[in-house]
Design a protein around this motif. Sequence first.
Motif, short mmCIF file in Angstrom:
data_model
loop_
_atom_site.label_atom_id
_atom_site.label_comp_id
_atom_site.label_asym_id
_atom_site.label_seq_id
_atom_site.Cartn_x
_atom_site.Cartn_y
_atom_site.Cartn_z
N ASN A 297 0.83 -1.21 0.00
CA ASN A 297 0.00 0.00 0.00
C ASN A 297 0.87 1.26 0.00
O ASN A 297 0.55 2.26 -0.66
N ILE A 298 1.99 1.20 0.75
CA ILE A 298 2.93 2.32 0.79
C ILE A 298 3.69 2.40 -0.52
O ILE A 298 3.87 3.49 -1.10
N TRP A 299 4.14 1.25 -1.01
CA TRP A 299 4.96 1.23 -2.23
C TRP A 299 4.20 1.76 -3.44
O TRP A 299 4.78 2.47 -4.27
N ILE A 300 2.94 1.40 -3.55
CA ILE A 300 2.14 1.85 -4.72
C ILE A 300 2.10 3.37 -4.77
O ILE A 300 2.31 3.98 -5.83
N SER A 301 1.84 4.00 -3.64
CA SER A 301 1.79 5.46 -3.59
C SER A 301 3.16 6.06 -3.88
O SER A 301 3.27 7.05 -4.63
N ALA A 302 4.21 5.48 -3.29
CA ALA A 302 5.56 6.01 -3.46
C ALA A 302 6.02 5.88 -4.92
O ALA A 302 6.67 6.79 -5.46
N VAL A 303 5.70 4.76 -5.55
CA VAL A 303 6.09 4.55 -6.94
C VAL A 303 5.40 5.56 -7.85
O VAL A 303 6.03 6.14 -8.75
N GLU A 304 4.12 5.81 -7.63
CA GLU A 304 3.39 6.76 -8.47
C GLU A 304 3.98 8.17 -8.36
O GLU A 304 4.11 8.89 -9.36
N LEU A 305 4.38 8.57 -7.16
CA LEU A 305 4.99 9.88 -6.98
C LEU A 305 6.39 9.93 -7.59
O LEU A 305 6.78 10.93 -8.21
N THR A 306 7.15 8.86 -7.40
CA THR A 306 8.51 8.81 -7.94
C THR A 306 8.51 8.90 -9.46
O THR A 306 9.40 9.51 -10.07
N LYS A 307 7.51 8.31 -10.09
CA LYS A 307 7.41 8.37 -11.56
C LYS A 307 7.28 9.81 -12.06
O LYS A 307 7.65 10.10 -13.20
N GLN A 308 6.78 10.70 -11.21
CA GLN A 308 6.60 12.09 -11.63
C GLN A 308 7.92 12.86 -11.66
O GLN A 308 8.04 13.88 -12.35
N ASN A 309 8.90 12.40 -10.87
CA ASN A 309 10.24 12.99 -10.87
C ASN A 309 11.28 11.85 -10.87
O ASN A 309 11.98 11.64 -9.88
N PRO A 310 11.35 11.10 -11.97
CA PRO A 310 12.16 9.87 -11.96
C PRO A 310 13.67 10.09 -11.93
O PRO A 310 14.40 9.22 -11.47
N VAL A 311 14.14 11.23 -12.39
CA VAL A 311 15.60 11.42 -12.50
C VAL A 311 16.20 11.86 -11.17
O VAL A 311 17.17 11.27 -10.69
N PHE A 312 15.64 12.90 -10.56
CA PHE A 312 16.22 13.45 -9.33
C PHE A 312 15.33 13.29 -8.10
O PHE A 312 15.75 13.62 -6.99
N GLY A 313 14.14 12.79 -8.22
CA GLY A 313 13.29 12.54 -7.06
C GLY A 313 12.69 13.81 -6.47
O GLY A 313 12.83 14.91 -7.00
#
Length: 432
Positions: A297-313
């Motif tokens: 449940n945590i990972w799904i949310s974190a992955v979706e946000l990380t995809k928005q800034n994949p290079v530098f986070g």
Amino acid sequence: MQTTVELIIAAASLITLITSYRQIANYINDARDTWMSIALFFLVVGGMLSDTVWLANSQVFRLTILAGFAASLLISISVKSTRPYPLVTLTPIVWGSLLWAELFLVNALRSAEATGTVDALVRLAPGVLWVMLLLTWKSSPIDKRLLASVAMTGISLVGLLTLITPEAWRACDIFKCGQFGGMLTGPYTSENYVSLLLTATTALYVVAYGYRSSLPQVTLAILWLLATESRTAQNALLAILAIAICYTLLSKAVKTDFWSGRFLWFAAYRVLPFAMIALAILLAMTATPSTFSNRGNIWISAVELTKQNPVFGWGIDQWEIFQAAGYVPSHYPHSTYLLIAFSGGAVAVAIFYFFISSSIRSHFRASDSSILNAVPAVAFMIVCLLEIAWNPLAIDGTSWIPLTLVALKLPSTREQPYGSSDQTLGALLDPR
């Protein structure tokens, strides 16, 4: 039953404390190692104490242990300047420093306005640790045996503190229930936290002193991990013990250069870290909400946000901002790899890979070039899959854990130098 378990663990902790004291006394009594011993006590034991229920909110205590570590380390190089050291490389220290720097810069740029400049600058503190290591590593590297003994001292003290902790057990929940009607947290708020400290310490100790000489320490770890019911740490401990025992038996039964050859080392320092990072990404990308006790449940949310800034986070402090906005659950990512990806993007993940890879490889050219030196890194990478085994932007009880990957077996006398070498900047940054 729980009281009996606490008494048994406290008794085992006392035994290991006595053993560790005897080992450390040899270092403290040698003027060349006195201040390094003190420095590690500040960082390791002080760090473990800083996360207990009594000191967890004391930033003053955390800054004190960092200042004590830095000051003691500076003094140590002045009294050890004439002692020859192994052929050491700064490469893993450089990569560790770069990881902190990238995460700090991203966080400062993205979070300073929202969290305040002062809060963002607090993330500078871990950089002091890496700068000190950069300045002192060539002349005063950390001894694997000393670090293992100091860490075991800290674990032993935590075991004894369990006896005076008001609520040392966590009740069973829907995800798990320990063998003794609960999960032993000791003086911490999480059984998983004390478990990762146990795993890191035991892995280093087995490599530093050999598994036969580590039976009391391994026994303590097994007893404690059974009481915590931390399955990630249990599997990591089983893995490192299996590697140590199988390697020892096979290397004695089958006489071949394969056990110390380039192919095995290449697999350890190049392929294994890549495979573990790939596994972490796969677990996060394919997770369902109930994966690994709702970590998914945590990972799904974190992955979706990380995809928005994949290079530098996004920067690590953005996590709490997203929590307040309801975009992520109330827990941290429960994966070191995902924490680094969220905080620093693909750039940080790549640097993290080179830190682990170069840490393992740093032992290849050393006098003690046994592949078993990779065991602490294996334990670290396994725990990182499901827990925060290290936060590069925090000073806490896990700040010393990366040092288990790079600590060396130093010669015990001046007559046993490994050699010396001048390295160019290109050589330092070359992870090969």
